[in-house]
Design a protein around this motif. Structure first.
Motif, PDB file in Angstrom:
ATOM      1  N   GLY A 133       0.781  -1.228   0.000  1.00  0.00           N
ATOM      2  CA  GLY A 133       0.000   0.000   0.000  1.00  0.00           C
ATOM      3  C   GLY A 133       0.812   1.276   0.000  1.00  0.00           C
ATOM      4  O   GLY A 133       0.247   2.373   0.104  1.00  0.00           O
ATOM      5  N   LEU A 134       2.130   1.166  -0.116  1.00  0.00           N
ATOM      6  CA  LEU A 134       2.963   2.371  -0.125  1.00  0.00           C
ATOM      7  C   LEU A 134       2.963   2.997  -1.520  1.00  0.00           C
ATOM      8  O   LEU A 134       3.056   2.299  -2.526  1.00  0.00           O
ATOM      9  CB  LEU A 134       4.398   2.035   0.289  1.00  0.00           C
ATOM     10  N   THR A 135       2.879   4.330  -1.555  1.00  0.00           N
ATOM     11  CA  THR A 135       2.844   5.074  -2.816  1.00  0.00           C
ATOM     12  C   THR A 135       3.722   6.312  -2.704  1.00  0.00           C
ATOM     13  O   THR A 135       4.121   6.697  -1.595  1.00  0.00           O
ATOM     14  CB  THR A 135       1.414   5.530  -3.141  1.00  0.00           C
ATOM     15  N   HIS A 173       0.700  -3.185 -15.649  1.00  0.00           N
ATOM     16  CA  HIS A 173       1.368  -2.103 -16.364  1.00  0.00           C
ATOM     17  C   HIS A 173       2.822  -1.980 -15.901  1.00  0.00           C
ATOM     18  O   HIS A 173       3.178  -2.432 -14.811  1.00  0.00           O
ATOM     19  CB  HIS A 173       0.623  -0.784 -16.124  1.00  0.00           C
ATOM     20  N   PRO A 174       3.662  -1.359 -16.719  1.00  0.00           N
ATOM     21  CA  PRO A 174       5.090  -1.255 -16.382  1.00  0.00           C
ATOM     22  C   PRO A 174       5.380  -0.286 -15.247  1.00  0.00           C
ATOM     23  O   PRO A 174       4.507   0.486 -14.822  1.00  0.00           O
ATOM     24  CB  PRO A 174       5.716  -0.765 -17.695  1.00  0.00           C
ATOM     25  N   ILE A 175       6.594  -0.346 -14.768  1.00  0.00           N
ATOM     26  CA  ILE A 175       7.049   0.580 -13.732  1.00  0.00           C
ATOM     27  C   ILE A 175       7.039   2.001 -14.271  1.00  0.00           C
ATOM     28  O   ILE A 175       7.462   2.254 -15.397  1.00  0.00           O
ATOM     29  CB  ILE A 175       8.460   0.181 -13.247  1.00  0.00           C
ATOM     30  N   ASP A 176       6.536   2.912 -13.464  1.00  0.00           N
ATOM     31  CA  ASP A 176       6.488   4.328 -13.809  1.00  0.00           C
ATOM     32  C   ASP A 176       7.760   4.978 -13.263  1.00  0.00           C
ATOM     33  O   ASP A 176       7.887   5.195 -12.056  1.00  0.00           O
ATOM     34  CB  ASP A 176       5.243   4.976 -13.195  1.00  0.00           C
ATOM     35  N   LYS A 177       8.697   5.251 -14.126  1.00  0.00           N
ATOM     36  CA  LYS A 177       9.990   5.775 -13.694  1.00  0.00           C
ATOM     37  C   LYS A 177       9.861   7.094 -12.944  1.00  0.00           C
ATOM     38  O   LYS A 177      10.602   7.352 -11.988  1.00  0.00           O
ATOM     39  CB  LYS A 177      10.916   5.953 -14.900  1.00  0.00           C
ATOM     40  N   GLN A 178       8.929   7.935 -13.362  1.00  0.00           N
ATOM     41  CA  GLN A 178       8.761   9.228 -12.704  1.00  0.00           C
ATOM     42  C   GLN A 178       8.255   9.062 -11.268  1.00  0.00           C
ATOM     43  O   GLN A 178       8.674   9.779 -10.368  1.00  0.00           O
ATOM     44  CB  GLN A 178       7.797  10.110 -13.514  1.00  0.00           C
ATOM     45  N   LYS A 179       7.351   8.114 -11.059  1.00  0.00           N
ATOM     46  CA  LYS A 179       6.858   7.849  -9.705  1.00  0.00           C
ATOM     47  C   LYS A 179       7.992   7.389  -8.799  1.00  0.00           C
ATOM     48  O   LYS A 179       8.116   7.839  -7.655  1.00  0.00           O
ATOM     49  CB  LYS A 179       5.772   6.771  -9.739  1.00  0.00           C
ATOM     50  N   LEU A 180       8.798   6.484  -9.325  1.00  0.00           N
ATOM     51  CA  LEU A 180       9.888   5.938  -8.524  1.00  0.00           C
ATOM     52  C   LEU A 180      10.922   7.017  -8.200  1.00  0.00           C
ATOM     53  O   LEU A 180      11.403   7.119  -7.063  1.00  0.00           O
ATOM     54  CB  LEU A 180      10.532   4.763  -9.256  1.00  0.00           C
ATOM     55  N   LYS A 181      11.246   7.834  -9.155  1.00  0.00           N
ATOM     56  CA  LYS A 181      12.191   8.919  -8.913  1.00  0.00           C
ATOM     57  C   LYS A 181      11.629   9.928  -7.914  1.00  0.00           C
ATOM     58  O   LYS A 181      12.349  10.432  -7.044  1.00  0.00           O
ATOM     59  CB  LYS A 181      12.531   9.613 -10.233  1.00  0.00           C
ATOM     60  N   TYR A 182      10.334  10.192  -8.032  1.00  0.00           N
ATOM     61  CA  TYR A 182       9.691  11.145  -7.123  1.00  0.00           C
ATOM     62  C   TYR A 182       9.744  10.654  -5.673  1.00  0.00           C
ATOM     63  O   TYR A 182      10.081  11.407  -4.763  1.00  0.00           O
ATOM     64  CB  TYR A 182       8.244  11.368  -7.545  1.00  0.00           C
ATOM     65  N   LEU A 183       9.417   9.384  -5.452  1.00  0.00           N
ATOM     66  CA  LEU A 183       9.407   8.896  -4.073  1.00  0.00           C
ATOM     67  C   LEU A 183      10.821   8.827  -3.490  1.00  0.00           C
ATOM     68  O   LEU A 183      11.018   9.022  -2.290  1.00  0.00           O
ATOM     69  CB  LEU A 183       8.689   7.557  -3.967  1.00  0.00           C
ATOM     70  N   LYS A 184      11.801   8.566  -4.350  1.00  0.00           N
ATOM     71  CA  LYS A 184      13.187   8.607  -3.876  1.00  0.00           C
ATOM     72  C   LYS A 184      13.540  10.003  -3.388  1.00  0.00           C
ATOM     73  O   LYS A 184      14.181  10.172  -2.349  1.00  0.00           O
ATOM     74  CB  LYS A 184      14.132   8.183  -5.006  1.00  0.00           C
ATOM     75  N   ASN A 185      13.103  11.012  -4.119  1.00  0.00           N
ATOM     76  CA  ASN A 185      13.335  12.395  -3.717  1.00  0.00           C
ATOM     77  C   ASN A 185      12.608  12.709  -2.419  1.00  0.00           C
ATOM     78  O   ASN A 185      13.139  13.433  -1.568  1.00  0.00           O
ATOM     79  CB  ASN A 185      12.891  13.358  -4.820  1.00  0.00           C
ATOM     80  N   GLU A 186      11.397  12.189  -2.275  1.00  0.00           N
ATOM     81  CA  GLU A 186      10.636  12.400  -1.044  1.00  0.00           C
ATOM     82  C   GLU A 186      11.371  11.819   0.165  1.00  0.00           C
ATOM     83  O   GLU A 186      11.475  12.457   1.211  1.00  0.00           O
ATOM     84  CB  GLU A 186       9.246  11.766  -1.164  1.00  0.00           C
ATOM     85  N   LEU A 187      11.914  10.627   0.012  1.00  0.00           N
ATOM     86  CA  LEU A 187      12.655  10.001   1.104  1.00  0.00           C
ATOM     87  C   LEU A 187      13.954  10.747   1.391  1.00  0.00           C
ATOM     88  O   LEU A 187      14.329  10.960   2.549  1.00  0.00           O
ATOM     89  CB  LEU A 187      12.950   8.540   0.772  1.00  0.00           C
ATOM     90  N   ASN A 188      14.636  11.148   0.341  1.00  0.00           N
ATOM     91  CA  ASN A 188      15.909  11.867   0.527  1.00  0.00           C
ATOM     92  C   ASN A 188      15.711  13.215   1.208  1.00  0.00           C
ATOM     93  O   ASN A 188      16.600  13.715   1.891  1.00  0.00           O
ATOM     94  CB  ASN A 188      16.598  12.071  -0.820  1.00  0.00           C
TER      95      ASN A 188
END
Length: 232
Positions: free
Chosen positions: A182-184, A214-229
């Motif tokens: 459930g993490l987004t 559907h495939p991995i959304d690269k923008q979503k993944l990059k965004y959450l990495k920025n959120e964590l950082n």
């Protein structure tokens, strides 16, 4: 902060690595909760990325209770995965009473000696998570982390429970607690702050239309990495 992403094939793996994933969990049959991937899939994924790959070891989706026949399959899959050079495995096993099946777990740990091991969401089906955590601490030199949603269907709804487990991990200096389910990109920052966890597990939350179809959304993944950082 580390981000682990569920992948099902070579294309997923490459997209996840390119978008900042720190580690991959390789599975098949995600609609069944994730089963052991095929030999060919493991080979292709390992050859396509440089980041660590944890291979799911789960012979069926009925439950997390395994008999001798299941163990023989588990054994062969672990030996194959190890031979192919995977970083680690993802595994979990329970007794019918909801406790950790320690004899079977010990046998698996012996087979996977030297590999990075995650105890998966079988942990969310245990009778008591605190007792189960303490039981797993007996194997703290081998089990590196526990994937859990805090006993609920969605980790974002179990931040208090997860925070308690994180504190327990600090007290016992044992397996890391890795929230998942459930993490987004939208809820990860609040979950990270409330739980104080340092590793997080993502599945459909980083895919287009939040679906494994559907495939991995690269923008979503990059965004959450920025959120964590941004928390550091």
């Amino acid at each position: 902060m580390k981000v682990e992403v569920i992948v099902q094939n070579e294309k997923d793996a490459i997209a996840a690595e390119q978008s900042g994933a720190d580690r991959l969990e390789l599975v098949s049959a995600i609609s069944e909760g994730g089963l052991t991937p095929s030999y060919g899939t493991i080979v292709r994924v390992l050859a396509s990325v440089r980041i660590p790959v944890q291979v799911m070891i789960r012979p069926h989706s009925y439950d997390f209770v395994y008999d001798e026949s299941d163990f023989q399959t588990i054994k062969e899959d672990i030996l194959m995965t190890k031979m192919l050079g995977a970083n680690g495995i993802v595994f979990g096993c329970l007794c019918k009473n909801g406790n950790i099946d320690e004899p079977l777990l010990e046998a698996v740990l012996d087979l996977a000696d030297g590999m990075d091991i995650t105890f998966h969401r079988a942990f969310d089906a245990v009778k008591n998570q605190q007792d189960a955590y303490k039981a797993l601490c007996k194997y703290g030199d081998k089990i590196k982390r526990i994937l859990t949603s805090g006993g609920k269907n969605n980790a974002a709804n179990a931040t208090a429970e997860l925070h308690h487990l994180v504190k327990l991990s600090h007290t016992h200096n044992c397996a890391i607690i890795m929230p998942g389910a459930g993490l987004t990109p939208d809820n990860i920052k609040s979950v990270a702050i409330e739980t104080e966890a340092k590793e997080f597990h993502f599945g459909s939350g980083v895919r287009k239309h939040q679906s494994f179809a559907h495939p991995i959304d690269k923008q979503k993944l990059k965004y959450l990495k920025n959120e964590l950082n941004s928390i550091i």
